[in-house]
Design an enzyme around this catalytic site. Sequence first.
Site, short mmCIF file in Angstrom:
data_model
loop_
_atom_site.label_atom_id
_atom_site.label_comp_id
_atom_site.label_asym_id
_atom_site.label_seq_id
_atom_site.Cartn_x
_atom_site.Cartn_y
_atom_site.Cartn_z
N GLU A 50 7.99 -23.87 -11.11
CA GLU A 50 6.95 -22.85 -11.00
C GLU A 50 6.67 -22.59 -9.52
O GLU A 50 6.57 -23.52 -8.72
CB GLU A 50 5.67 -23.32 -11.70
CG GLU A 50 4.53 -22.30 -11.60
CD GLU A 50 3.21 -22.81 -12.15
OE1 GLU A 50 2.34 -21.97 -12.43
OE2 GLU A 50 3.05 -24.04 -12.28
N LYS A 137 2.54 -15.29 -16.53
CA LYS A 137 1.64 -16.35 -16.97
C LYS A 137 0.40 -15.74 -17.62
O LYS A 137 -0.32 -14.95 -17.01
CB LYS A 137 1.25 -17.21 -15.76
CG LYS A 137 0.48 -18.48 -16.09
CD LYS A 137 0.27 -19.30 -14.82
CE LYS A 137 -0.34 -20.65 -15.07
NZ LYS A 137 -0.45 -21.44 -13.82
N CYS A 178 3.17 -23.37 -17.11
CA CYS A 178 2.17 -24.36 -16.75
C CYS A 178 0.95 -24.35 -17.67
O CYS A 178 1.00 -24.85 -18.78
CB CYS A 178 1.78 -24.18 -15.29
SG CYS A 178 1.00 -25.65 -14.56
#
Length: 295
Positions: A50, A137, A178
Site C-alpha cells: 500500500e 480505498k 488496508c
Amino acid sequence: MSAIVARPFKLALVQLAGLGKDKTKNLQLASAGVRKAVQEGKADIVVLPEIFNSPYAVTAFRSYAEPIPSSFPTPASSLAEHTSESESVAALSGMAKTHGVWVIGGSIPEIEKATDKIYNTCTVYNPNGDLVVKHRKVHLFDIDIPGKQTFKESETLTGGTTLNTFETPFGKIGLGICYDIRFPEMAMIAARQGCIAMIYPSAFNTTTGPIYWTLLQRARSTSPCVPPPVIRMQVTKLQYGHSSIVNPAGQVLAEADETEAIVYADIDPEFLAETRRGLPVTVQRRFDVYPDVSK
C-alpha cells in the site's frame, strides 16, 4: 453465487524496506522485488505494498498523486502516454509485461483531474501489461487513540464508492485496501460473487498491528469462506510488517516478520471448494431473517 472455475497458482507478497521520498527509487525497489518473486519464486501473481511510491503521510499524498486511466482494459501500448504524468502506472505495467506475470500494484495516491480529488488506489495488471481494474480505498483510516495515535486520511483523501473484482485464469479475485479489511461486507459480497481470494494491500502500524492484524485476516478468511485474505505490508520504522497469507480454515500459510521479505504460498482453489462443502454456510444463510448484503 457462480460456480468456481479456477486452478492452482503461486502467490508472492513483496514486503519492501528502504522506501522513502524518491518516487523513482521506490519504483526501482518494487521492480526488483517483482523480478525476484518471478525469477526465484516462480510466482504467478505478485502483490506490492500500500502507498509504496510515496511516504505514507496525509501531507504527501497530493504531491505524489498521479492520474490513473479509468477505462479498462487499458492496453500497455497506450500506457506509454502516461509516463510523464503517471510514472507509477507506466512502471507497474512494465513490470507485469516484462515478466509475464499478474501484478497487483499495492496502491498509489491517485488524483482525479476532473474533481481534484485524491484517492488511495490499487491497480492490477495482467501479463500483457494491461491495466484491468482499479480499486479506490472505500473506508478511510480516521482514528484517534488517546496517547498513542491520531491519523486522519480524510484530511487529504476521498473514499471510493465501488467494490471491485477481476478475473484471472486462476479464478476471480476481490480487492480491498488496508482499513477496508475491518468491514466484513466487502469480503462477504466478494465471496457471493464467486471470488476465490481477497487481496488487501495494507500498511498497518505498530499500534494496531500487534492487536488486530492476524485476527482480522483469520476472521475474513473463515467467515465468508474465501481464501486467502492476502495482506501486503510496507515496512518502515512505524509499519508493522508481517505480510501474511491465510487459508479458509484460518491457517496462516506464510508470514513475514518486520523486515524486507517475499513470502510465497501455493494456492489451490480446490481447498476452498472442500471447505465450503464441509461448512456449507453459503447455502445455510437465512435471508428470510436478515438481508443479503450482496443484493
